[in-house]
Design a protein around this motif. Structure first.
Motif, PDB file in Angstrom:
ATOM      1  N   PHE A  33      73.405  28.624  37.105  1.00 24.63           N
ATOM      2  CA  PHE A  33      72.716  29.585  36.254  1.00 24.63           C
ATOM      3  C   PHE A  33      71.753  30.452  37.060  1.00 24.63           C
ATOM      4  O   PHE A  33      71.560  31.632  36.742  1.00 24.63           O
ATOM      5  CB  PHE A  33      71.969  28.845  35.139  1.00 24.63           C
ATOM      6  CG  PHE A  33      72.865  28.346  34.045  1.00 24.63           C
ATOM      7  CD1 PHE A  33      73.402  29.213  33.121  1.00 24.63           C
ATOM      8  CD2 PHE A  33      73.189  27.004  33.955  1.00 24.63           C
ATOM      9  CE1 PHE A  33      74.235  28.761  32.116  1.00 24.63           C
ATOM     10  CE2 PHE A  33      74.006  26.537  32.950  1.00 24.63           C
ATOM     11  CZ  PHE A  33      74.539  27.414  32.028  1.00 24.63           C
ATOM     12  N   VAL A  34      71.155  29.893  38.103  1.00 24.15           N
ATOM     13  CA  VAL A  34      70.288  30.705  38.953  1.00 24.15           C
ATOM     14  C   VAL A  34      71.104  31.803  39.642  1.00 24.15           C
ATOM     15  O   VAL A  34      70.667  32.958  39.749  1.00 24.15           O
ATOM     16  CB  VAL A  34      69.572  29.813  39.982  1.00 24.15           C
ATOM     17  CG1 VAL A  34      68.861  30.672  41.025  1.00 24.15           C
ATOM     18  CG2 VAL A  34      68.562  28.912  39.295  1.00 24.15           C
ATOM     19  N   ALA A  35      72.319  31.436  40.098  1.00 22.56           N
ATOM     20  CA  ALA A  35      73.181  32.443  40.729  1.00 22.56           C
ATOM     21  C   ALA A  35      73.585  33.524  39.730  1.00 22.56           C
ATOM     22  O   ALA A  35      73.572  34.726  40.049  1.00 22.56           O
ATOM     23  CB  ALA A  35      74.426  31.771  41.310  1.00 22.56           C
ATOM     24  N   LEU A  36      73.928  33.116  38.493  1.00 19.47           N
ATOM     25  CA  LEU A  36      74.272  34.118  37.477  1.00 19.47           C
ATOM     26  C   LEU A  36      73.087  35.020  37.169  1.00 19.47           C
ATOM     27  O   LEU A  36      73.240  36.240  36.981  1.00 19.47           O
ATOM     28  CB  LEU A  36      74.745  33.410  36.201  1.00 19.47           C
ATOM     29  CG  LEU A  36      76.177  32.869  36.212  1.00 19.47           C
ATOM     30  CD1 LEU A  36      76.449  32.105  34.934  1.00 19.47           C
ATOM     31  CD2 LEU A  36      77.175  33.989  36.391  1.00 19.47           C
ATOM     32  N   GLY A  37      71.899  34.422  37.109  1.00 22.76           N
ATOM     33  CA  GLY A  37      70.711  35.244  36.868  1.00 22.76           C
ATOM     34  C   GLY A  37      70.466  36.228  37.994  1.00 22.76           C
ATOM     35  O   GLY A  37      70.069  37.386  37.764  1.00 22.76           O
ATOM     36  N   GLY A  38      70.728  35.811  39.236  1.00 16.96           N
ATOM     37  CA  GLY A  38      70.599  36.740  40.356  1.00 16.96           C
ATOM     38  C   GLY A  38      71.584  37.889  40.273  1.00 16.96           C
ATOM     39  O   GLY A  38      71.249  39.039  40.583  1.00 16.96           O
ATOM     40  N   VAL A  39      72.813  37.583  39.840  1.00 14.16           N
ATOM     41  CA  VAL A  39      73.807  38.660  39.681  1.00 14.16           C
ATOM     42  C   VAL A  39      73.365  39.635  38.591  1.00 14.16           C
ATOM     43  O   VAL A  39      73.508  40.859  38.732  1.00 14.16           O
ATOM     44  CB  VAL A  39      75.182  38.051  39.357  1.00 14.16           C
ATOM     45  CG1 VAL A  39      76.189  39.156  39.044  1.00 14.16           C
ATOM     46  CG2 VAL A  39      75.682  37.226  40.528  1.00 14.16           C
ATOM     47  N   LEU A  40      72.810  39.114  37.506  1.00 15.55           N
ATOM     48  CA  LEU A  40      72.317  39.995  36.438  1.00 15.55           C
ATOM     49  C   LEU A  40      71.206  40.902  36.952  1.00 15.55           C
ATOM     50  O   LEU A  40      71.160  42.100  36.631  1.00 15.55           O
ATOM     51  CB  LEU A  40      71.818  39.157  35.263  1.00 15.55           C
ATOM     52  CG  LEU A  40      72.878  38.451  34.417  1.00 15.55           C
ATOM     53  CD1 LEU A  40      72.216  37.667  33.300  1.00 15.55           C
ATOM     54  CD2 LEU A  40      73.855  39.451  33.840  1.00 15.55           C
TER      55      LEU A  40
END
Length: 462
Positions: A33-40
């Motif tokens: 989820f941290v990686a997805l948040g970074g992509v966002l």
């Protein structure tokens, strides 16, 4: 520092749609989820920069204001992307995933195109500026040609030719006027006639002289008959020459007068034509200057897009670079949705199972709470009904007791003897007189109504 990094990571996880309570029970899913948040955040940053460039190019606003507009657009894009991620719960069904993913991927592609276009134009900014200069020059030439074809200025070439002809006529004193060709032809004809008559006169003079000398003709020198005839012919021809010379002089005088009149007329019309030419030329120049000013400042977003398309049509390398760059930016925008879609096809993780379990538990707890509230509400209503029935029963008993007491009192009054000391007393009531009973019943009914109108808490049994 470690605490701060943890807070940042938790914020990114929440931004990607993670539930903090479930994430605490399944910390292994935190990195995803941290990686997805970074992509966002990356897509939001690209959207911010893209909108700032677009606002600055299209409106020419101050850079801080353009960055502020870009920040608002970036927040909108992040919110939309987060909505796309949160709306795609874990589901292993291919059909349902496709149904959910197709509109989301389509929306992500649209956002990617919108974000990629200003960035691509900024990358090829120098080439676009050069092409815009060429396009503006072409538009200026096209507008100049349209002004030449305009009905207001269509007779300008004719007016310029007329002014040039009038100037030539005035400069030559009227001799350059083509309208005087007949007059000049008459002068030429008269001059030719005079030359012919002069030649004939010289020939006759020579013949008379030859007869006088005896060198020709009869060969007899002296003033004989042949000489007299030759001299008479020569003198007659001299009179013809004088007449031809006079006719030529008249023709030349008439031509000179015509040239003078033509020069005067040309001079008078020249001023009017020059004024009209000046007015039309000034109006044409003003229109051209206004268009040039607008055309020079027309390097907005639409023209830059057109310039980029023209460059791509002429240069295959630039078109390929533009396509690859746009594809890169669109891939960054579509990446979160694609990652979520791919994760849905994988087996459910501990986070997914815990989230489903928590959701089912929340639903069951809410159902139990709803059932408990319903049971308590029913019990309260039954208790209120029972209390109300008991109160009504007590009121009925009180009314009956008061009615019996009133009847007993009325019976006792009718049986008691009247005092002897009283002066004419009120006549004794008959047994069928129900006046006191009706009065007592009315009073009891009024008390009952007042009791019923009391508040519900006053009617609760003690």
């Amino acid at each position: 520092m470690k605490f701060r990094r943890g807070r940042i990571g938790n914020g990114l996880a929440v931004l990607a749609g993670a539930r903090p309570d479930v994430l605490g029970a399944a910390p292994g899913a935190r990195a995803k989820f941290v990686a997805l948040g970074g992509v966002l955040l990356s897509t939001g940053g690209l959207a911010l920069v893209s909108m700032a460039f677009a606002v600055h190019m299209a409106l020419g606003v101050w850079w801080p204001f353009a960055l502020l507009c870009g920040l608002g657009w970036g927040l909108v894009v992040v919110n939309l992307d987060r909505m796309l991620l949160v709306g795609m719960a874990h589901d292993a069904s291919l059909k349902r995933n496709l149904v959910l993913a197709v509109p989301r991927v389509g929306l992500a592609l649209i956002l990617g195109v919108v974000i990629a276009t200003p960035l691509t134009m900024q990358v090829f900014g120098k080439e676009i500026d050069t092409e815009i200069v060429t396009m503006q020059a072409e538009q200026g030439d096209a507008y100049r040609a349209s002004l030449a074809d305009d009905a207001r200025f269509a007779h300008l070439p004719e007016l310029e030719e007329r002014i040039a002809a009038a100037e030539a006529v005035v400069a030559s004193g009227g001799r350059a006027d083509d309208g005087l060709a007949v007059v000049r032809a008459d002068v030429t004809a008269k001059q030719a006639a005079l030359d012919a008559e002069l030649a004939l006169a010289r020939e006759l003079d020579a013949k008379a002289q030859c007869e006088l000398d005896g060198s020709c003709g009869t060969g007899d020198a002296g003033t004989g008959q042949a000489y007299l005839e030759a001299r008479a012919a020569a003198d007659a021809q001299a009179a013809v020459v004088v007449s031809a010379r006079s006719a030529l002089a008249d023709a030349v005088s008439g031509a000179s007068a015509a040239e003078t009149r033509s020069a005067g007329l040309a001079a008078s019309s020249l001023e009017t034509d020059r004024a009209e030419l000046t007015r039309l030329t000034r109006e044409q120049d003003e229109l051209q200057a206004a268009f040039d000013a607008t055309n020079t400042g027309s390097g907005g977003l639409l023209m830059r897009l057109e310039a980029l398309d023209r460059l791509g049509d002429r240069n295959g390398t630039l078109a390929a670079a533009q396509f690859m760059l746009s594809l890169l930016f669109m891939s960054v925008e579509v990446l979160p949705v694609l990652m979520k879609l791919l994760l849905n096809f994988s087996p459910p993780t501990a986070y997914d199972r815990l989230a489903a379990l928590r959701d089912r538990g929340d639903v069951e707890i809410e159902e139990l709470a709803q059932e408990s509230r319903k049971t308590v509400a029913i019990a309260k209503e039954e208790l209120l009904v029972m209390a109300e029935k008991e109160r009504v029963d007590r009121q009925k008993e009180a009314i009956l007791a008061r009615r019996k007491a009133a009847l007993a009192e009325a019976a006792a009054r009718t049986q008691a003897p009247a005092p002897a000391t009283e002066t004419p007393a009120e006549a004794a009531r008959q047994m069928w007189d129900t006046g006191p009973i009706r009065e007592l019943a009315r009073n009891a009914a009024m008390r009952t109504v007042r009791t019923v109108r009391r508040r519900p808490e006053d009617r609760m049994p003690v």
